[in-house]
Design an enzyme around this catalytic site. Structure first.
Site, short mmCIF file in Angstrom:
data_model
loop_
_atom_site.label_atom_id
_atom_site.label_comp_id
_atom_site.label_asym_id
_atom_site.label_seq_id
_atom_site.Cartn_x
_atom_site.Cartn_y
_atom_site.Cartn_z
NE ARG A 1 -4.19 -1.77 0.21
CZ ARG A 1 -4.05 -3.26 -0.10
NH1 ARG A 1 -3.03 -3.74 -0.89
NH2 ARG A 1 -5.13 -3.95 0.06
CB SER B 1 -8.95 -1.50 4.00
OG SER B 1 -9.29 -3.01 3.52
CD GLU C 1 -6.00 0.81 1.63
OE1 GLU C 1 -5.79 -0.25 2.42
OE2 GLU C 1 -6.85 0.93 0.91
P1 FAD Z 1 -8.79 8.44 -5.66
O1 FAD Z 1 -9.38 8.11 -4.58
O2 FAD Z 1 -9.27 9.39 -6.73
O3 FAD Z 1 -7.39 9.07 -5.34
C1 FAD Z 1 -6.56 8.23 -4.64
C2 FAD Z 1 -5.08 8.82 -4.45
O4 FAD Z 1 -4.32 8.76 -5.89
C3 FAD Z 1 -5.29 10.29 -4.30
O5 FAD Z 1 -3.96 10.57 -3.48
C4 FAD Z 1 -5.20 11.09 -5.44
O6 FAD Z 1 -4.65 12.26 -5.64
C5 FAD Z 1 -4.11 10.05 -6.22
N1 FAD Z 1 -4.47 9.98 -7.82
C6 FAD Z 1 -5.62 9.47 -8.31
N2 FAD Z 1 -5.49 9.53 -9.78
C7 FAD Z 1 -4.32 10.00 -9.98
C8 FAD Z 1 -3.40 10.24 -11.18
N3 FAD Z 1 -3.82 10.01 -12.37
N4 FAD Z 1 -2.23 10.95 -11.25
C9 FAD Z 1 -1.65 10.93 -10.07
N5 FAD Z 1 -2.23 11.07 -8.64
C10 FAD Z 1 -3.66 10.31 -8.69
N6 FAD Z 1 -7.59 -0.98 -2.82
C11 FAD Z 1 -6.88 -1.98 -2.70
O7 FAD Z 1 -5.46 -1.64 -2.87
N7 FAD Z 1 -7.21 -3.14 -2.63
C12 FAD Z 1 -8.45 -3.27 -2.60
O8 FAD Z 1 -8.97 -4.63 -2.46
C13 FAD Z 1 -9.45 -2.42 -2.54
N8 FAD Z 1 -10.76 -2.36 -2.19
C14 FAD Z 1 -11.66 -1.47 -2.22
C15 FAD Z 1 -13.03 -1.89 -2.27
C16 FAD Z 1 -13.96 -0.75 -2.28
C17 FAD Z 1 -15.41 -1.21 -1.97
C18 FAD Z 1 -13.70 0.59 -2.20
C19 FAD Z 1 -14.39 1.75 -2.20
C20 FAD Z 1 -12.07 0.80 -2.18
C21 FAD Z 1 -11.21 -0.23 -2.14
N9 FAD Z 1 -9.97 0.03 -2.34
C22 FAD Z 1 -9.04 -1.03 -2.54
C23 FAD Z 1 -9.37 1.37 -2.42
C24 FAD Z 1 -9.37 2.01 -3.81
O9 FAD Z 1 -10.06 1.27 -4.68
C25 FAD Z 1 -8.03 1.97 -4.50
O10 FAD Z 1 -7.01 2.91 -3.71
C26 FAD Z 1 -7.93 2.94 -5.69
O11 FAD Z 1 -6.74 2.73 -6.42
C27 FAD Z 1 -8.20 4.24 -5.69
O12 FAD Z 1 -8.51 4.66 -7.37
P2 FAD Z 1 -9.23 5.96 -7.49
O13 FAD Z 1 -9.19 6.39 -8.94
O14 FAD Z 1 -10.50 6.18 -7.04
O15 FAD Z 1 -8.22 7.03 -6.56
N1 EPU Z 2 -10.98 -10.29 10.01
C1 EPU Z 2 -11.71 -10.48 11.25
N2 EPU Z 2 -12.66 -9.51 11.16
C2 EPU Z 2 -13.30 -8.67 10.27
C3 EPU Z 2 -12.36 -8.86 9.49
C4 EPU Z 2 -11.10 -9.47 9.06
O1 EPU Z 2 -11.26 -11.15 11.99
O2 EPU Z 2 -14.18 -8.05 10.54
C5 EPU Z 2 -9.76 -11.49 9.90
C6 EPU Z 2 -10.26 -12.72 9.25
O3 EPU Z 2 -9.56 -13.65 10.02
C7 EPU Z 2 -9.69 -12.71 7.96
C8 EPU Z 2 -8.54 -11.61 7.81
O4 EPU Z 2 -8.99 -10.88 8.96
O5 EPU Z 2 -9.47 -13.90 7.55
C9 EPU Z 2 -8.21 -10.99 6.43
O6 EPU Z 2 -9.57 -10.41 6.15
P1 EPU Z 2 -9.71 -10.10 4.53
O7 EPU Z 2 -9.49 -11.43 3.93
O8 EPU Z 2 -10.99 -9.61 4.65
O9 EPU Z 2 -8.57 -9.28 4.22
P2 EPU Z 2 -8.13 -7.78 4.76
O10 EPU Z 2 -6.76 -7.96 5.43
O11 EPU Z 2 -9.23 -7.42 5.93
C10 EPU Z 2 -6.89 -7.08 3.07
C11 EPU Z 2 -6.93 -5.76 2.08
C12 EPU Z 2 -8.09 -5.62 1.26
C13 EPU Z 2 -8.10 -6.68 0.31
C14 EPU Z 2 -8.18 -8.01 1.09
C15 EPU Z 2 -8.18 -9.16 0.26
C16 EPU Z 2 -5.75 -4.09 3.45
C17 EPU Z 2 -5.67 -2.98 4.16
N3 EPU Z 2 -6.89 -4.52 2.94
O12 EPU Z 2 -8.09 -6.89 3.83
O13 EPU Z 2 -7.98 -4.28 0.43
O14 EPU Z 2 -9.12 -6.68 -0.74
O15 EPU Z 2 -7.18 -8.11 1.84
O16 EPU Z 2 -6.88 -9.46 -0.37
O17 EPU Z 2 -4.70 -4.53 3.07
C18 EPU Z 2 -8.35 -2.09 0.73
O18 EPU Z 2 -7.27 -1.93 0.46
O19 EPU Z 2 -9.37 -1.14 0.26
C19 EPU Z 2 -8.99 -3.33 0.54
C20 EPU Z 2 -10.27 -3.63 0.67
#
Ligand code: FAD
Ligand code: EPU
Length: 338
Positions: free
Chosen positions: A164, A238, A334
Site C-alpha cells: 500500500r 479498508s 490507508e
Molecule cells: P482516488 O480516490 O481518486 O485517489 C487516490 C489517490 O491517488 C489520491 O491521492 C489522488 O490524488 C491520487 N491519484 C488519483 N489519480 C491520480 C493520477 N492520475 N495521477 C496522480 N495521482 C492520482 N484498494 C486496494 O488496494 N485493494 C482493494 O482490495 C481495495 N478494495 C476496495 C473496495 C472498495 C469497496 C473501495 C471503495 C475501495 C477499495 N480500495 C482497494 C481502495 C481503492 O479502490 C484504491 O485505492 C484505488 O486505487 C483508488 O483509485 P481512485 O481512482 O478512486 O483514486
Molecule cells: N478479520 C476479522 N474480522 C473482520 C475482518 C477480518 O477477524 O471483521 C480477519 C479474518 O480472519 C480474515 C482476515 O482478517 O481472514 C483477513 O480479512 P480479509 O481477507 O477480508 O482481508 P483484509 O486483511 O481485511 C486486505 C486488504 C483488502 C483486500 C483484502 C483481500 C488491506 C488494508 N486490505 O483486507 O484491500 O481486498 O485483503 O486481499 O490490506 C483495501 O485496501 O481497500 C482493501 C479492501
C-alpha cells in the site's frame, strides 16, 4: 476540458461525502492537462488529482483546484512469445482493464478484479488483493510534472512499490499527474490461488480446473459478499492498513492473544489482520453518529447516509485509540484524508 467553480464532489467520492471544490477541471487528454497547466499554472499543495474518488475522505470543502483525470484508452503496445504489454490511460476504470485482460486470456490482473477506482491511481498505493499487488505485473507509467510540465517515464524500480505504498505517497507525493500505466501480462497465465478464500470459493462454484476467468469470478463473489457496494453504502474500502510488526512484538502478542490473525512475511516481520484487531476491540457493526464500522468487515468504515468526513475521522480515531490501548499497535490510515 470542462471547468466549474464551487462544484459538489458528493457524487465523485465513493464515501458519498458532501464537499465542494473551489475549482474543478475535468481533463480528457494530455493536451487538456498541458493546456490547463500552461494557462493557470498550479501549486502542488493546493491541487488535488482525482480519479474515481474511492480512496479519499473529504473532511472539508477543497479550496484549491481538483483536477479530474479522465483520459481513456487501452491498447497493446508490444508483445513477444510470453508477454503482452498493455497500456491503459489513467482515466480508465481499473476493473475495465481487468475485464479486458481476462477476456483476452492475458494473465496477471485477475486477482485484482472489482477493485474500484482508476488505472492512474493504482500505482499510487500499489493496489493489492487476494495475494497479488499491481506491482507484480507493472511495467512502467507515464506522468506529467505539475511544477514544470515535463513528461516523465517511471520504471518499476523508480516507483519503490511496497505494501500500500509507493514513491508517489512519499518523495514524489502530489508532484505528478499519472497519464497512463503499462502492465506486462502473461500470454501463458499461471493462476495464483494462494489466498485461502479463493480455493474455498472454487469448491462452492464446483470448479475443478480453474483458469483466470474462474479466479476473477471467485474474487468477485468473495468481494461481493464481504465488502459494501459504494453505490448503496458509502465507503472507501479498508480504512486502515494491516499493521506490520517485528517477530519480537509478534511473539509477545500471541502469548497474550493466541487467536490473533497474522501472516508471516518473507523477512522476520508479521502482518496482522487489522480487521481482527478492530473486531476484538469491540467495534464491528458499531456506529458513532452517521459513521459506522461495517458489519461484515471491521476494516471498512461506512457512511450511514448523512455522515460528514469529520464524523468518519472521529470514529477512526476512537478505533485507533482502542486498538492501541488493547494491543499496543498504532493503525495507519490507508484512505487519503483531505
Ligand atoms: P482516488 O480516490 O481518486 O485517489 C487516490 C489517490 O491517488 C489520491 O491521492 C489522488 O490524488 C491520487 N491519484 C488519483 N489519480 C491520480 C493520477 N492520475 N495521477 C496522480 N495521482 C492520482 N484498494 C486496494 O488496494 N485493494 C482493494 O482490495 C481495495 N478494495 C476496495 C473496495 C472498495 C469497496 C473501495 C471503495 C475501495 C477499495 N480500495 C482497494 C481502495 C481503492 O479502490 C484504491 O485505492 C484505488 O486505487 C483508488 O483509485 P481512485 O481512482 O478512486 O483514486
Ligand atoms: N478479520 C476479522 N474480522 C473482520 C475482518 C477480518 O477477524 O471483521 C480477519 C479474518 O480472519 C480474515 C482476515 O482478517 O481472514 C483477513 O480479512 P480479509 O481477507 O477480508 O482481508 P483484509 O486483511 O481485511 C486486505 C486488504 C483488502 C483486500 C483484502 C483481500 C488491506 C488494508 N486490505 O483486507 O484491500 O481486498 O485483503 O486481499 O490490506 C483495501 O485496501 O481497500 C482493501 C479492501
Amino acid at each position: 476540458m470542462k471547468i466549474h467553480k464551487n462544484l459538489s464532489l458528493k457524487s465523485l467520492n465513493t464515501f458519498g461525502i458532501e464537499a465542494t471544490a473551489a475549482i474543478y477541471a475535468a481533463l480528457e487528454s494530455e493536451k487538456d492537462i498541458m493546456d490547463y497547466l500552461d494557462k493557470y499554472g498550479l501549486k502542488t499543495d493546493s491541487t488535488f488529482i482525482l480519479g474515481g474518488g474511492s480512496n479519499v475522505l473529504f473532511t472539508r470543502d477543497f479550496n484549491g483546484v481538483v483536477l479530474h483525470i479522465k483520459l481513456k484508452g487501452i491498447k497493446i503496445i508490444d508483445e513477444d512469445d510470453d508477454y503482452v504489454y498493455v497500456k491503459a490511460m489513467a482515466g480508465e476504470e481499473w476493473d475495465d482493464l481487468v475485464k479486458y485482460a481476462v477476456n483476452k486470456g492475458y494473465g496477471g490482473l485477475e486477482n485484482l478484479s472489482l477493485i474500484p477506482g482508476s488505472v492512474g491511481a493504482a500505482p499510487i498505493q500499489n493496489i493489492g488483493a487476494y495475494g497479488v499487488e499491481q506491482k507484480d505485473h507493472f511495467f512502467s507509467l507515464e506522468a506529467i510534472s505539475i511544477r514544470d510540465q515535463q513528461k516523465k517515464v517511471f520504471n518499476k524500480q523508480d516507483c519503490h512499490f511496497r505494501y500500500r505504498d509507493s514513491v508517489f505517497k512519499n518523495e514524489q507525493a502530489k508532484k505528478y499527474i499519472i497519464t497512463s500505466v503499462t502492465y506486462r501480462l502473461d500470454k501463458k497465465p499461471v493462476i495464483n490461488t494462494e489466498y485461502g478464500g479463493i480455493q474455498e470459493e472454487f469448491k462452492r462454484m464446483n470448479i475443478k480446473k480453474p483458469g483466470i476467468k474462474d479466479v476473477s469470478e471467485a474474487v468477485r463473489n468473495i468481494r461481493n459478499r464481504k465488502l459494501p457496494d459504494p453505490e448503496k453504502t458509502g465507503n472507501a474500502g479498508s480504512f486502515f492498513k494491516n499493521p506490520v510488526v517485528t517477530e519480537e512484538k509478534y511473539e509477545k502478542l500471541i502469548q497474550r492473544f493466541p487467536e490473533i490473525v497474522s501472516f508471516k512475511l518473507n523477512n522476520d516481520y508479521y502482518k496482522l489482520a487489522a480487521g481482527w484487531l478492530i473486531e476484538h476491540s469491540d467495534w464491528k457493526g458499531k456506529a458513532i453518529g452517521h459513521a459506522a464500522v461495517h458489519k461484515n468487515q471491521a476494516l471498512v468504515l461506512v457512511n450511514l447516509g448523512r455522515a460528514k468526513g469529520s464524523e468518519v475521522v472521529h470514529l477512526a480515531r476512537m478505533i485507533r485509540m482502542s486498538v492501541e490501548k488493547k494491543y499496543g499497535i498504532e493503525l495507519d490510515y490507508e484512505v487519503n484524508i483531505l
